[in-house]
Design a protein around this motif. Structure first.
Motif, PDB file in Angstrom:
ATOM      1  N   GLU A   8      38.302  34.128  32.686  1.00 54.16           N
ATOM      2  CA  GLU A   8      37.902  35.074  33.723  1.00 54.16           C
ATOM      3  C   GLU A   8      38.185  34.506  35.113  1.00 54.16           C
ATOM      4  OE1 GLU A   8      35.114  35.758  30.172  1.00 54.16           O
ATOM      5  OE2 GLU A   8      36.085  34.074  31.187  1.00 54.16           O
ATOM      6  N   ASP A   9      37.909  33.214  35.313  1.00 50.94           N
ATOM      7  CA  ASP A   9      38.121  32.610  36.628  1.00 50.94           C
ATOM      8  C   ASP A   9      39.583  32.673  37.052  1.00 50.94           C
ATOM      9  OD1 ASP A   9      35.463  32.011  36.817  1.00 50.94           O
ATOM     10  OD2 ASP A   9      35.670  29.917  36.196  1.00 50.94           O
ATOM     11  N   GLN A  10      40.477  32.557  36.085  1.00 47.65           N
ATOM     12  CA  GLN A  10      41.902  32.615  36.416  1.00 47.65           C
ATOM     13  C   GLN A  10      42.321  34.026  36.804  1.00 47.65           C
ATOM     14  OE1 GLN A  10      44.747  32.437  33.218  1.00 47.65           O
ATOM     15  NE2 GLN A  10      46.110  31.052  34.353  1.00 47.65           N
ATOM     16  N   VAL A  11      41.690  35.033  36.168  1.00 43.45           N
ATOM     17  CA  VAL A  11      42.145  36.415  36.344  1.00 43.45           C
ATOM     18  C   VAL A  11      41.499  37.108  37.542  1.00 43.45           C
ATOM     19  CG1 VAL A  11      42.114  38.709  35.268  1.00 43.45           C
ATOM     20  CG2 VAL A  11      42.721  36.705  33.919  1.00 43.45           C
ATOM     21  N   ARG A  12      40.210  36.868  37.777  1.00 40.18           N
ATOM     22  CA  ARG A  12      39.486  37.659  38.779  1.00 40.18           C
ATOM     23  C   ARG A  12      40.199  37.747  40.129  1.00 40.18           C
ATOM     24  NH1 ARG A  12      34.603  35.372  36.630  1.00 40.18           N
ATOM     25  NH2 ARG A  12      33.418  36.975  35.507  1.00 40.18           N
ATOM     26  N   PRO A  13      40.680  36.633  40.711  1.00 38.95           N
ATOM     27  CA  PRO A  13      41.314  36.740  42.035  1.00 38.95           C
ATOM     28  C   PRO A  13      42.629  37.522  42.013  1.00 38.95           C
ATOM     29  CG  PRO A  13      40.677  34.471  41.545  1.00 38.95           C
ATOM     30  CD  PRO A  13      40.593  35.230  40.268  1.00 38.95           C
ATOM     31  N   LEU A  14      43.175  37.787  40.823  1.00 37.00           N
ATOM     32  CA  LEU A  14      44.477  38.448  40.726  1.00 37.00           C
ATOM     33  C   LEU A  14      44.358  39.945  40.475  1.00 37.00           C
ATOM     34  CD1 LEU A  14      46.232  35.806  38.425  1.00 37.00           C
ATOM     35  CD2 LEU A  14      46.005  35.804  40.909  1.00 37.00           C
ATOM     36  N   LEU A  15      43.127  40.458  40.436  1.00 39.72           N
ATOM     37  CA  LEU A  15      42.927  41.872  40.150  1.00 39.72           C
ATOM     38  C   LEU A  15      42.806  42.679  41.439  1.00 39.72           C
ATOM     39  CD1 LEU A  15      40.306  41.659  37.258  1.00 39.72           C
ATOM     40  CD2 LEU A  15      42.801  41.787  37.098  1.00 39.72           C
ATOM     41  N   PRO A  16      43.309  43.902  41.449  1.00 38.70           N
ATOM     42  CA  PRO A  16      43.134  44.762  42.628  1.00 38.70           C
ATOM     43  C   PRO A  16      41.670  45.122  42.806  1.00 38.70           C
ATOM     44  CG  PRO A  16      44.061  46.019  40.808  1.00 38.70           C
ATOM     45  CD  PRO A  16      44.055  44.587  40.376  1.00 38.70           C
ATOM     46  N   GLY A  17      41.295  45.381  44.039  1.00 41.14           N
ATOM     47  CA  GLY A  17      39.904  45.730  44.314  1.00 41.14           C
ATOM     48  C   GLY A  17      39.690  47.219  44.417  1.00 41.14           C
ATOM     49  N   GLY A  18      40.626  48.014  43.934  1.00 43.74           N
ATOM     50  CA  GLY A  18      40.591  49.461  44.082  1.00 43.74           C
ATOM     51  C   GLY A  18      41.792  49.910  44.890  1.00 43.74           C
ATOM     52  N   GLY A  19      41.957  51.180  45.065  1.00 39.59           N
ATOM     53  CA  GLY A  19      43.090  51.685  45.818  1.00 39.59           C
ATOM     54  C   GLY A  19      44.266  51.993  44.925  1.00 39.59           C
ATOM     55  N   ALA A  20      45.470  51.857  45.493  1.00 38.83           N
ATOM     56  CA  ALA A  20      46.670  52.314  44.801  1.00 38.83           C
ATOM     57  C   ALA A  20      47.156  51.336  43.734  1.00 38.83           C
ATOM     58  CB  ALA A  20      47.785  52.561  45.817  1.00 38.83           C
ATOM     59  N   GLY A  21      46.919  50.028  43.917  1.00 43.75           N
ATOM     60  CA  GLY A  21      47.436  49.026  42.997  1.00 43.75           C
ATOM     61  C   GLY A  21      46.717  49.019  41.664  1.00 43.75           C
ATOM     62  N   LYS A  22      47.460  48.762  40.587  1.00 42.48           N
ATOM     63  CA  LYS A  22      46.915  48.707  39.233  1.00 42.48           C
ATOM     64  C   LYS A  22      47.326  47.388  38.581  1.00 42.48           C
ATOM     65  CE  LYS A  22      45.955  52.974  40.120  1.00 42.48           C
ATOM     66  NZ  LYS A  22      44.623  53.289  40.657  1.00 42.48           N
TER      67      LYS A  22
END
Length: 743
Positions: free
Chosen positions: A207-221
């Motif tokens: 999870e620690d590796q992935v969390r910073p790489l996820l979009p926070g909402g908006g257009a990106g997926k």
């Protein structure tokens, strides 16, 4: 310009979307300047829908082309590019629909479009994600990026490096990339918020590796793949990938072999797909091996894979190896979990629980739970809501290979003894909880404490049947005769509760064989009597029943085993009754009843009383039979000592059904229906499907005679379901036809 043309045509976004086939969201992005370089086919579809003249059409197309060129030159090309998608991708229809829904659901306010695809090694997580990304590319004009996080490597990709690579791919120059991880993540999220970007994060480790790489909402997926469950990730939609169904697995193989004459090898292809366990990696390897060896056909490779000891070795092609894929996951485990994993390989059944895992792993129950959780998390085991676990066939072979290579012969032999001994002790203890002779016996040992009631014992024996039966076979082959015989004898009373189970013939045959090997004719007679019962009840073969009772009678007489002489008479009485030899049957049951009564064996005595009533019923003496059954019920209601509650419940349910049958034969249909309904309910509670199905048929006939057609059909439908559950297809079809018959 697009907005001006749309307004001139007096169209809303939704109307233009409907006319052009371009989504309203994409149109909105173009009009607001988010999408500056839409694809050529998108622009021409809009020009057609707007009815533009040649000049306006050309201008719109040129503006889109310039936008694409500007986009190309403002970000580095080739960074985080998608791998190619395989041409022979097969199946996964539901999974593809899931990803499509994910992307569109992400357009809703407050929904982050993040999908997590998990599963064990070789299931095709990356292949699916890449396939999806290519298919969705037109909907993400600002870019589709792929990043391998090297989750199974000894050194997974650090978060700061992953963010740096993604920021460069998004067009950020090196000198503009912050040095701080949090600042990099913030910049990355802001870029994804305003851009139609799809990021595929492959092979995540935590999870620690992935969390910073996820979009926070908006257009990106984002799509994430991982062998681990990553249970700590919040706000993501999850897809657990499983093996391909046999049909799709065969289709994949056929697709790989499409230029190599696979069409004429249908049965061999299906066998090969089955041996690969629906694992896409194994199927790919098998297909590649055949393609690269023109002299081979599917049947040749299937023959090689039939040898379990060599199957994993055969499933390798160049740098593709199934064992290597599993090995990467195995290396991630702690030493204690590796031990549990490889020592579960010899478990004889299809599945197992934490208690058995603790025994084979030599750990506490809490230690077993921890190991099992770790194995499920990495996809090396599959779990279920019932608290049971199982291997994929190929993963079990890998675990067996690890056991062979990492533990000595002496350690493996000791493991086999420990496992089979515990399973046989559990089964024997569970079986004895139904035996009237053990009502007041001591409670089980501490390590068998899960068996505290007949209900616990019933459940354990049913769900673990493959395990304890496999242990029985192993112990018999190893010459542990006493343990085998104790277990077989303990199943006497429980077998009545589960009479339709297919394994009783093997259990009691092994019991008879080891009793003979021990030179114990009395106990051999016991097992022969039980074999006679198997042929009488589940198999309905009275002639064979009489042969076994004759052998049991001879052994019991020579050894002075009066109880087994009585059981031989009782079982023979049932066979004689079915053959229509009612006088002989009555004499045999009478003799057996006298012996059991003299010995104080109330359970057996009650069974004989019921059998005598059935002889009277079959002779058409319904009034006398009814009196016999009512006397039996009165005896049971006196709470007789020496009979277990479960044994009394079994006899009571069947006696009550016989009362209903006799009342029906005497024309007292209303009371008969009441008694049968009560008996059927008791049989369902006691898990007695065979007599329950028969009683449902009798009930249906009485209801029909009373003109209660709908109730009769319902009873026949229930009977069909019960017959189907016990594998009696002929009876099930008969009852289903009656349930569906026209009025």
């Amino acid at each position: 310009m697009l907005r001006r043309h749309r307004q001139s045509a007096r169209l809303t976004l939704e109307q233009l979307a409907g006319a052009s086939g371009v989504s309203a969201r994409t149109l909105s992005d173009m009009e607001r300047g988010r999408s500056k370089g839409p694809q050529h086919r998108t622009v021409t579809a809009l020009a057609d829908a707007l009815g533009l003249d040649e000049a306006d059409r050309k201008q719109l197309v040129e503006l889109a082309r310039e936008g694409r060129l500007r986009d190309r030159w403002t970000r580095p090309i080739g960074l985080c590019e998608l791998p190619r998608s395989v041409d022979d991708f097969t199946g996964r229809t539901a999974e593809l629909a899931w990803t499509n829904e994910l992307v569109h659901a992400g357009d809703a306010p407050g929904v982050a479009g993040v999908g997590l695809i998990t599963g064990s090694a070789g299931l095709g997580k990356t292949t699916l994600a890449v396939r999806v990304a290519h298919a969705l590319r037109p909907g993400f004009p600002d870019g589709v990026f792929f990043l391998d996080l090297f989750g199974m490597s000894p050194q997974p990709l650090p978060v700061d490096e992953a963010l740096g690579m993604l920021l460069r791919a998004l067009g950020i120059a090196d000198q503009q990339i912050p040095g701080d991880v949090a600042e990099r993540a913030s910049l990355y999220r802001s870029l994804l918020h305003d851009r139609r970007v799809l990021v595929v994060l492959d092979n995540a480790t935590s999870e620690d590796q992935v969390r910073p790489l996820l979009p926070g909402g908006g257009a990106g997926k984002a799509l994430v793949t991982s062998r681990r469950l990553l249970a700590g990730l919040e706000g993501v939609r999850r897809l657990s990938l499983g093996p391909l169904p046999l049909l799709e697995a065969a289709e994949l193989l056929t697709g790989i072999l499409k230029d190599d004459g696979a069409s004429g090898e249908g049965s061999a292809i299906r066998q090969l797909a089955q041996l690969c366990g629906g694992l896409p990696l194994a199927l790919r390897i098998a297909g590649n091996r055949l393609v690269s060896r023109p002299g081979w056909d599917a049947a040749d490779l299937a023959a090689r894979l039939m040898n379990e000891e060599r199957r994993l070795d055969q499933l390798s092609a160049g740098d593709l190896k199934v064992a290597t894929a599993f090995g990467l996951s195995y290396e991630q485990l702690t030493d204690s979990t590796r031990r549990v994993f490889r020592r579960l390989a010899p478990v004889p059944g299809w599945d197992f629980d934490a208690a058995l895992a603790a025994v084979v792993g030599g750990t506490s129950i809490d230690g077993a739970w921890d190991a099992l959780d770790e194995l499920v998390d990495l996809g090396l085991l599959q779990d279920s809501t019932s608290g049971r676990y199982r291997f994929h066939d190929l993963v079990r072979l890998f675990a067996r290979d690890r056991l062979q290579k990492e533990e000595t012969t002496a350690e493996r032999d000791a493991l086999t003894v420990t496992m089979t001994s515990w399973l046989l002790r559990m089964a024997t203890t569970a079986g004895r909880l139904f035996d009237p002779a053990y009502i007041h016996s001591d409670r089980p040992d501490a390590d068998l404490a899960g068996l505290s009631s007949p209900e616990d014992a019933d459940h354990w024996l049913r769900v673990n049947v493959d395990n304890w039966l496999g242990a029985l076979r192993m112990a018999a082959s190893d010459g542990r005769h006493s343990a085998v015989l104790d277990c077989a004898e303990s199943m006497h009373w429980f077998s009545d509760r589960w009479m339709h189970a297919p394994h009783w013939h093997e259990v009691f045959t092994l019991g008879a064989e080891v009793a003979a090997a021990l030179g114990d004719p009395a106990r051999q007679a016991t097992q022969l009597n039980l074999l006679a019962w198997v042929h009488l009840m589940p198999r309905n073969d009275p002639e064979t029943t009489l042969r076994y009772t004759a052998q049991a009678m001879d052994l019991a007489t020579r050894s002075g085993a009066a109880t087994q002489i009585a059981w031989a008479h009782h079982t023979a009485g049932g066979a004689l009754r079915r053959l229509g030899r009612l006088d002989e049957a009555t004499a045999a049951e009478t003799q057996a009843a006298a012996t059991f009564k003299a010995n104080g064996d109330v359970s057996a005595y009650c069974q004989c009383l019921g059998a005598l009533g059935t002889c009277l019923r079959d002779a058409g003496r319904y009034t006398e039979a009814l009196e016999q059954y009512l006397d039996l019920l009165a005896l049971l209601n006196e709470d007789q000592p020496g009979i277990t509650p479960s044994g009394a419940a079994l006899i009571r349910a069947i006696a009550l059904a016989r009362v209903g049958e006799c009342l029906g034969s005497l024309g007292q249909r209303t009371e008969a229906i009441t008694k049968l309904t009560e008996a059927i309910s008791l049989m369902e509670q006691a898990r007695l499907p065979v007599p329950q199905a028969h009683s449902l048929e009798t009930l249906a006939a009485l209801l029909s005679d009373e003109g209660r057609t709908d109730e009769s059909r319902h009873a026949h439908a229930r009977a069909a379901e019960v017959y189907e559950a016990i594998g009696d297809t002929e009876a099930s079809n008969r009852c289903r036809d009656l349930a569906n018959a026209a009025p």
